[in-house]
Structure formats: C-alpha cells, structure tokens
Design a protein around this motif. Structure first.
Motif, PDB file in Angstrom:
ATOM      1  N   THR A 108       0.832  -1.214   0.000  1.00  0.00           N
ATOM      2  CA  THR A 108       0.000   0.000   0.000  1.00  0.00           C
ATOM      3  C   THR A 108       0.861   1.256   0.000  1.00  0.00           C
ATOM      4  O   THR A 108       0.329   2.358   0.073  1.00  0.00           O
ATOM      5  CB  THR A 108      -0.938   0.017   1.224  1.00  0.00           C
ATOM      6  N   GLU A 109       2.188   1.083  -0.093  1.00  0.00           N
ATOM      7  CA  GLU A 109       3.087   2.236  -0.092  1.00  0.00           C
ATOM      8  C   GLU A 109       2.822   3.117  -1.306  1.00  0.00           C
ATOM      9  O   GLU A 109       2.842   2.655  -2.444  1.00  0.00           O
ATOM     10  CB  GLU A 109       4.544   1.782  -0.100  1.00  0.00           C
ATOM     11  N   GLU A 110       2.568   4.376  -1.053  1.00  0.00           N
ATOM     12  CA  GLU A 110       2.287   5.340  -2.117  1.00  0.00           C
ATOM     13  C   GLU A 110       3.590   6.024  -2.515  1.00  0.00           C
ATOM     14  O   GLU A 110       4.337   6.511  -1.677  1.00  0.00           O
ATOM     15  CB  GLU A 110       1.283   6.374  -1.618  1.00  0.00           C
ATOM     16  N   LYS A 111       3.872   6.033  -3.814  1.00  0.00           N
ATOM     17  CA  LYS A 111       5.032   6.717  -4.380  1.00  0.00           C
ATOM     18  C   LYS A 111       4.515   7.956  -5.121  1.00  0.00           C
ATOM     19  O   LYS A 111       3.325   8.043  -5.411  1.00  0.00           O
ATOM     20  CB  LYS A 111       5.771   5.794  -5.354  1.00  0.00           C
ATOM     21  N   PRO A 112       5.379   8.874  -5.493  1.00  0.00           N
ATOM     22  CA  PRO A 112       4.917  10.047  -6.247  1.00  0.00           C
ATOM     23  C   PRO A 112       4.226   9.684  -7.560  1.00  0.00           C
ATOM     24  O   PRO A 112       3.403  10.432  -8.069  1.00  0.00           O
ATOM     25  CB  PRO A 112       6.216  10.821  -6.525  1.00  0.00           C
ATOM     26  N   PHE A 113       4.517   8.506  -8.098  1.00  0.00           N
ATOM     27  CA  PHE A 113       3.970   8.066  -9.380  1.00  0.00           C
ATOM     28  C   PHE A 113       2.927   6.955  -9.224  1.00  0.00           C
ATOM     29  O   PHE A 113       2.532   6.334 -10.204  1.00  0.00           O
ATOM     30  CB  PHE A 113       5.111   7.621 -10.311  1.00  0.00           C
TER      31      PHE A 113
ATOM     32  N   ALA B  76      -1.904  12.374 -11.386  1.00  0.00           N
ATOM     33  CA  ALA B  76      -1.619  12.899 -12.717  1.00  0.00           C
ATOM     34  C   ALA B  76      -0.213  13.479 -12.729  1.00  0.00           C
ATOM     35  O   ALA B  76       0.305  13.904 -11.692  1.00  0.00           O
ATOM     36  CB  ALA B  76      -2.642  13.971 -13.086  1.00  0.00           C
ATOM     37  N   GLY B  77       0.406  13.481 -13.898  1.00  0.00           N
ATOM     38  CA  GLY B  77       1.734  14.075 -14.027  1.00  0.00           C
ATOM     39  C   GLY B  77       2.567  13.379 -15.075  1.00  0.00           C
ATOM     40  O   GLY B  77       2.093  12.475 -15.767  1.00  0.00           O
ATOM     41  N   ASN B  78       3.791  13.835 -15.196  1.00  0.00           N
ATOM     42  CA  ASN B  78       4.755  13.249 -16.129  1.00  0.00           C
ATOM     43  C   ASN B  78       5.762  12.439 -15.326  1.00  0.00           C
ATOM     44  O   ASN B  78       6.413  12.980 -14.430  1.00  0.00           O
ATOM     45  CB  ASN B  78       5.465  14.336 -16.931  1.00  0.00           C
ATOM     46  N   PHE B  79       5.861  11.170 -15.656  1.00  0.00           N
ATOM     47  CA  PHE B  79       6.749  10.254 -14.956  1.00  0.00           C
ATOM     48  C   PHE B  79       7.609   9.541 -15.991  1.00  0.00           C
ATOM     49  O   PHE B  79       7.503   9.807 -17.179  1.00  0.00           O
ATOM     50  CB  PHE B  79       5.931   9.279 -14.099  1.00  0.00           C
ATOM     51  N   ASN B  80       8.436   8.636 -15.540  1.00  0.00           N
ATOM     52  CA  ASN B  80       9.357   7.974 -16.459  1.00  0.00           C
ATOM     53  C   ASN B  80       9.537   6.516 -16.108  1.00  0.00           C
ATOM     54  O   ASN B  80       9.108   6.049 -15.057  1.00  0.00           O
ATOM     55  CB  ASN B  80      10.729   8.669 -16.420  1.00  0.00           C
ATOM     56  N   PHE B  81      10.202   5.808 -17.015  1.00  0.00           N
ATOM     57  CA  PHE B  81      10.688   4.458 -16.770  1.00  0.00           C
ATOM     58  C   PHE B  81      12.042   4.369 -17.436  1.00  0.00           C
ATOM     59  O   PHE B  81      12.321   5.081 -18.399  1.00  0.00           O
ATOM     60  CB  PHE B  81       9.723   3.369 -17.260  1.00  0.00           C
TER      61      PHE B  81
ATOM     62  N   GLY C 126      20.423   6.476 -23.145  1.00  0.00           N
ATOM     63  CA  GLY C 126      19.099   6.874 -23.614  1.00  0.00           C
ATOM     64  C   GLY C 126      18.007   5.863 -23.372  1.00  0.00           C
ATOM     65  O   GLY C 126      16.913   5.989 -23.917  1.00  0.00           O
ATOM     66  N   MET C 127      18.262   4.851 -22.555  1.00  0.00           N
ATOM     67  CA  MET C 127      17.249   3.840 -22.293  1.00  0.00           C
ATOM     68  C   MET C 127      16.308   4.346 -21.205  1.00  0.00           C
ATOM     69  O   MET C 127      16.364   3.961 -20.037  1.00  0.00           O
ATOM     70  CB  MET C 127      17.890   2.508 -21.906  1.00  0.00           C
ATOM     71  N   VAL C 128      15.431   5.255 -21.633  1.00  0.00           N
ATOM     72  CA  VAL C 128      14.462   5.899 -20.744  1.00  0.00           C
ATOM     73  C   VAL C 128      13.205   6.192 -21.551  1.00  0.00           C
ATOM     74  O   VAL C 128      13.270   6.450 -22.752  1.00  0.00           O
ATOM     75  CB  VAL C 128      15.065   7.188 -20.122  1.00  0.00           C
ATOM     76  N   GLY C 129      12.058   6.106 -20.895  1.00  0.00           N
ATOM     77  CA  GLY C 129      10.789   6.389 -21.551  1.00  0.00           C
ATOM     78  C   GLY C 129       9.943   7.314 -20.694  1.00  0.00           C
ATOM     79  O   GLY C 129      10.287   7.604 -19.539  1.00  0.00           O
ATOM     80  N   ASN C 130       8.829   7.755 -21.264  1.00  0.00           N
ATOM     81  CA  ASN C 130       7.930   8.692 -20.595  1.00  0.00           C
ATOM     82  C   ASN C 130       6.574   8.086 -20.327  1.00  0.00           C
ATOM     83  O   ASN C 130       6.058   7.327 -21.163  1.00  0.00           O
ATOM     84  CB  ASN C 130       7.739   9.944 -21.480  1.00  0.00           C
ATOM     85  N   VAL C 131       5.999   8.464 -19.186  1.00  0.00           N
ATOM     86  CA  VAL C 131       4.635   8.092 -18.835  1.00  0.00           C
ATOM     87  C   VAL C 131       3.888   9.388 -18.565  1.00  0.00           C
ATOM     88  O   VAL C 131       4.274  10.149 -17.667  1.00  0.00           O
ATOM     89  CB  VAL C 131       4.572   7.197 -17.579  1.00  0.00           C
ATOM     90  N   VAL C 132       2.842   9.647 -19.334  1.00  0.00           N
ATOM     91  CA  VAL C 132       2.011  10.815 -19.129  1.00  0.00           C
ATOM     92  C   VAL C 132       0.715  10.326 -18.519  1.00  0.00           C
ATOM     93  O   VAL C 132      -0.018   9.542 -19.138  1.00  0.00           O
ATOM     94  CB  VAL C 132       1.739  11.556 -20.449  1.00  0.00           C
TER      95      VAL C 132
END
Length: 162
Positions: free
Chosen positions: A37-42, A138-143, A154-160
């Motif tokens: 149940t730990e809440e993270k910013p994402f 809501a927000g812009n996050f990554n993986f 450059g092995m990074v992606g975006n989550v909107v």
C-alpha cells in the motif's frame, strides 16, 4: 587504529544493504501474496485482478524501449508485460526522472544490486516479467533501465498520466 577500523567496519555494514538490494536474482514481486500500500509520487502497486489493460514493453540492446511513451488515465491499473528481446540484461523501473537519475548513479557504484520493489522488473535476455501498477496521480513520470551505462545511453521512456 582501532577507531579507524571500527569506522570502516561501520561504513561497510551501513552500505551492505544497499549493495544487496539489487542484482541478477529473479524479480520476487510476482510471487508476493500481499500488495503493498506504499504510495510513491507516481502511484502504487496495483492488484493484478484489477488491471484495466495490459501494455507490452520491449527492451532491446539498442538501449531503447518500445513503446517509449505511454499515456495513462489517472487511477488506471496497468499490467506491464516487459520483454527483453536483447542479449544482455535489462530492466524496467518506474519513477520520477530525478529518482531514476539518482538510482542510476547508485547502480554505477553498486552494479550487482538486486531489485526487490513492485515498480521494478529485472529481465534476463529472452525473458519476460510482469509489473502491475496503479497510477494514482496525474503528471509526467518515467521508466528506465538503470543498469550501468543503459540509462545514460538513452534507455528511458515517458509516462504521461492525465
């Protein structure tokens, strides 16, 4: 001399858990029976039974994710099926860009660290792992892949999350 030895021993003892926190071991969250149940910013770990859709993500030795941009509705629980189509180890780690950058620096210092968080999948070549995640904010996050050199290549992606 004894003080210096004690200091060095204490320092090694304090650093050991971080070094053991990641590595080549199979990602254990799939075997978990309770959902954190730990809440993270994402967001937070999702219940696989409540996943509203599945997103397949491929990782390659070209240091790229496919797809590299995801759009998700706030509140959605997503099942990520993460495949490593490369010949080297890769990983899929959800987070904020600042968290991923910080973790990437730590991985450079401790490259054999073992992953044990519900927002991480350490995937061997030719294998597939699954993560279920609920995006509560809501927000812009990554993986990204935080293995040494991968994120920097450059092995990074975006989550909107809308």
């Amino acid at each position: 001399m004894k003080t210096r030895s004690a200091f060095i021993a204490a320092l090694l003892f304090a650093a050991a858990p971080a070094a053991w926190a990641h590595g080549d071991a199979k990602h254990p969250s799939a075997a978990k029976k309770t959902i954190s149940t730990e809440e993270k910013p994402f967001g937070r770990e999702g219940d696989p039974k409540k996943a509203v859709r599945t997103i397949n993500v491929d990782m390659s030795d070209k240091m790229r994710f496919t797809p590299d941009t995801l759009t998700i509705k706030q509140g959605e629980t997503i099942k990520f099926v993460v495949k490593n189509s490369g010949k080297t180890m890769h990983e899929f780690v959800l987070g904020t860009l600042s968290e991923l950058k910080e973790h990437s620096k730590l991985m450079q210092k401790f490259p054999g660290m073992e992953h044990d968080e519900p927002y991480m999948a350490h995937v061997a070549p030719g294998k597939t792992e699954t993560i279920t995640w609920q995006f509560t904010k809501a927000g812009n996050f990554n993986f990204g892949c935080l293995l040494p050199g991968h994120f920097e290549a450059g092995m990074v992606g975006n989550v909107v999350v809308k």
